[in-house]
Design a protein around this motif. Structure first.
Motif, PDB file in Angstrom:
ATOM      1  N   THR A 198     -51.866 -42.845 -39.056  1.00 15.69           N
ATOM      2  CA  THR A 198     -53.153 -41.508 -39.652  1.00 15.69           C
ATOM      3  C   THR A 198     -52.494 -40.500 -38.541  1.00 15.69           C
ATOM      4  O   THR A 198     -52.740 -40.625 -36.967  1.00 15.69           O
ATOM      5  N   VAL A 199     -52.069 -39.082 -39.503  1.00 14.32           N
ATOM      6  CA  VAL A 199     -52.104 -37.740 -38.413  1.00 14.32           C
ATOM      7  C   VAL A 199     -53.047 -37.174 -38.548  1.00 14.32           C
ATOM      8  O   VAL A 199     -53.213 -36.680 -39.880  1.00 14.32           O
ATOM      9  N   PHE A 200     -54.089 -36.432 -37.627  1.00 19.78           N
ATOM     10  CA  PHE A 200     -54.365 -35.802 -37.644  1.00 19.78           C
ATOM     11  C   PHE A 200     -54.397 -34.383 -37.043  1.00 19.78           C
ATOM     12  O   PHE A 200     -53.811 -33.812 -36.405  1.00 19.78           O
ATOM     13  N   CYS A 201     -53.996 -33.211 -37.746  1.00 22.22           N
ATOM     14  CA  CYS A 201     -53.689 -31.591 -37.383  1.00 22.22           C
ATOM     15  C   CYS A 201     -54.402 -30.410 -37.345  1.00 22.22           C
ATOM     16  O   CYS A 201     -55.380 -30.407 -38.666  1.00 22.22           O
ATOM     17  N   ASN A 202     -54.679 -29.547 -36.541  1.00 21.49           N
ATOM     18  CA  ASN A 202     -55.431 -29.104 -36.772  1.00 21.49           C
ATOM     19  C   ASN A 202     -54.618 -27.401 -37.568  1.00 21.49           C
ATOM     20  O   ASN A 202     -55.309 -26.473 -36.961  1.00 21.49           O
ATOM     21  N   GLN A 203     -53.490 -27.116 -37.342  1.00 24.94           N
ATOM     22  CA  GLN A 203     -52.731 -26.718 -38.059  1.00 24.94           C
ATOM     23  C   GLN A 203     -51.796 -27.176 -39.089  1.00 24.94           C
ATOM     24  O   GLN A 203     -51.436 -28.063 -39.263  1.00 24.94           O
ATOM     25  N   PRO A 204     -52.495 -27.049 -40.627  1.00 24.04           N
ATOM     26  CA  PRO A 204     -52.170 -27.314 -41.673  1.00 24.04           C
ATOM     27  C   PRO A 204     -50.532 -26.906 -41.882  1.00 24.04           C
ATOM     28  O   PRO A 204     -49.357 -27.584 -42.460  1.00 24.04           O
ATOM     29  N   THR A 205     -50.262 -26.395 -40.897  1.00 24.20           N
ATOM     30  CA  THR A 205     -48.610 -25.698 -41.967  1.00 24.20           C
ATOM     31  C   THR A 205     -47.624 -27.131 -41.528  1.00 24.20           C
ATOM     32  O   THR A 205     -46.787 -26.614 -41.484  1.00 24.20           O
ATOM     33  N   ALA A 206     -48.177 -26.866 -40.302  1.00 29.06           N
ATOM     34  CA  ALA A 206     -46.651 -28.414 -39.658  1.00 29.06           C
ATOM     35  C   ALA A 206     -47.071 -29.394 -40.319  1.00 29.06           C
ATOM     36  O   ALA A 206     -45.690 -30.064 -40.399  1.00 29.06           O
ATOM     37  N   LEU A 207     -47.756 -29.631 -41.289  1.00 25.88           N
ATOM     38  CA  LEU A 207     -47.553 -31.003 -42.229  1.00 25.88           C
ATOM     39  C   LEU A 207     -46.369 -30.378 -43.295  1.00 25.88           C
ATOM     40  O   LEU A 207     -45.647 -31.143 -44.144  1.00 25.88           O
ATOM     41  N   LEU A 208     -45.763 -29.285 -43.339  1.00 30.17           N
ATOM     42  CA  LEU A 208     -44.568 -28.572 -44.555  1.00 30.17           C
ATOM     43  C   LEU A 208     -43.284 -28.890 -43.646  1.00 30.17           C
ATOM     44  O   LEU A 208     -42.461 -29.365 -44.385  1.00 30.17           O
ATOM     45  N   ARG A 209     -43.584 -29.473 -42.485  1.00 24.86           N
ATOM     46  CA  ARG A 209     -42.479 -30.373 -42.437  1.00 24.86           C
ATOM     47  C   ARG A 209     -42.472 -31.685 -40.964  1.00 24.86           C
ATOM     48  O   ARG A 209     -42.904 -31.345 -40.335  1.00 24.86           O
ATOM     49  N   PRO A 210     -42.500 -32.439 -42.008  1.00 20.77           N
ATOM     50  CA  PRO A 210     -43.681 -33.614 -41.144  1.00 20.77           C
ATOM     51  C   PRO A 210     -41.909 -34.262 -40.791  1.00 20.77           C
ATOM     52  O   PRO A 210     -40.589 -34.511 -40.825  1.00 20.77           O
ATOM     53  N   ARG A 211     -42.568 -35.019 -39.632  1.00 19.83           N
ATOM     54  CA  ARG A 211     -41.493 -35.851 -38.258  1.00 19.83           C
ATOM     55  C   ARG A 211     -42.120 -36.841 -38.650  1.00 19.83           C
ATOM     56  O   ARG A 211     -43.267 -37.544 -38.211  1.00 19.83           O
TER      57      ARG A 211
END
Length: 250
Positions: free
Chosen positions: A16-29
């Motif tokens: 489970t990955v929590f991001c405080n910058q949702p735009t980072a999910l556009l380029r999942p690693r």
């Protein structure tokens, strides 16, 4: 974001990955694979792993004292890599670094004439008298004249153009020529209708016959005037004909 991953040992886990910058999910690693063995706490000793020895096969007859050579067990193929699923996050607002569409060009008249050019130039030169914040240079007047000529060609009056261009300006207007270009392009009125379009509007419309209620059976039927329906009229005519025949026979 939840990603299912397979460890080298073959075990499937969920990360489970929590991001405080949702735009980072556009380029999942893909997250880094965990080590095959968990790190043991300090002072603890790893338990020895006991590997079963292969069973000895009996010697073949005729070769006493010669042990048989055993083949190494086959190595299982590595498990296939599990790629992370595609991100379900779709941004509603484009990123600041997204390419912007090119601006629309300034409108031009379909049939430029010297009269339209002179009227547009005079209109722009006289604009500062009505709105002092829209003082234009000679270069700006020449650049914006085709846009005003397009408005005049479409039947717009000078007062209408002036109100559309100068009403409700921003508080700090630094570039009046850019604002005028934007409004000339975005607020361009549609061309006036042609002769064929006006002729189509002048065509007579199809008349729809209204519904009426029969006075005898109260059935709804279409007729321009109230009265009786077809069945009631036929029944009434048949009854009158029988009455007339009876009177004649008498």
């Amino acid at each position: 974001q939840r990603v299912r991953d397979r460890l080298p040992s073959g075990r499937v886990i969920t990360r489970t990955v929590f991001c405080n910058q949702p735009t980072a999910l556009l380029r999942p690693r893909r997250p880094a694979a965990a080590p095959p063995h968990a790190q043991a706490p300090a002072g603890a000793q790893a338990a020895p792993v006991r590997v079963p020895a292969p069973a000895a096969r009996p010697e073949q007859p005729g070769t006493p004292g010669r042990p048989e050579t055993l083949a190494a067990p086959p190595v299982p193929p590595p498990p296939p890599a599990v790629s992370p699923p595609a991100s379900l996050f779709v941004p509603l607002v484009p990123a600041p670094t997204a390419p912007k569409p090119p601006p629309r060009p300034l409108p031009h008249p379909s049939e430029p004439t010297p009269e339209l050019d002179r009227a547009a130039t005079a209109f722009l030169s006289d604009l500062c008298r009505h709105a002092p914040q829209f003082t234009l240079s000679e270069t700006d007047v020449r650049r914006l004249a085709p846009g005003v000529a397009a408005w005049l060609e479409r039947g717009a009056r000078p007062d209408t153009i002036r109100h559309a261009l100068t009403d409700d300006p921003p508080n700090l207007l630094k570039h009046p020529a850019k604002l005028l270009k934007y409004r000339l392009t975005e607020l361009l009125p549609p061309p006036p209708p042609g002769i064929r379009d006006l002729a189509a509007l002048a065509r007579p419309r199809i008349t729809v016959t209204p519904f009426q209620t029969c006075d005898a059976c109260e059935r709804a039927f279409r007729t321009p005037t109230p009265g009786h329906c077809r069945d009631c009229r036929e029944h009434r005519e048949h009854r009158e004909h029988r009455s007339e025949a009876t009177r004649t026979a008498a």
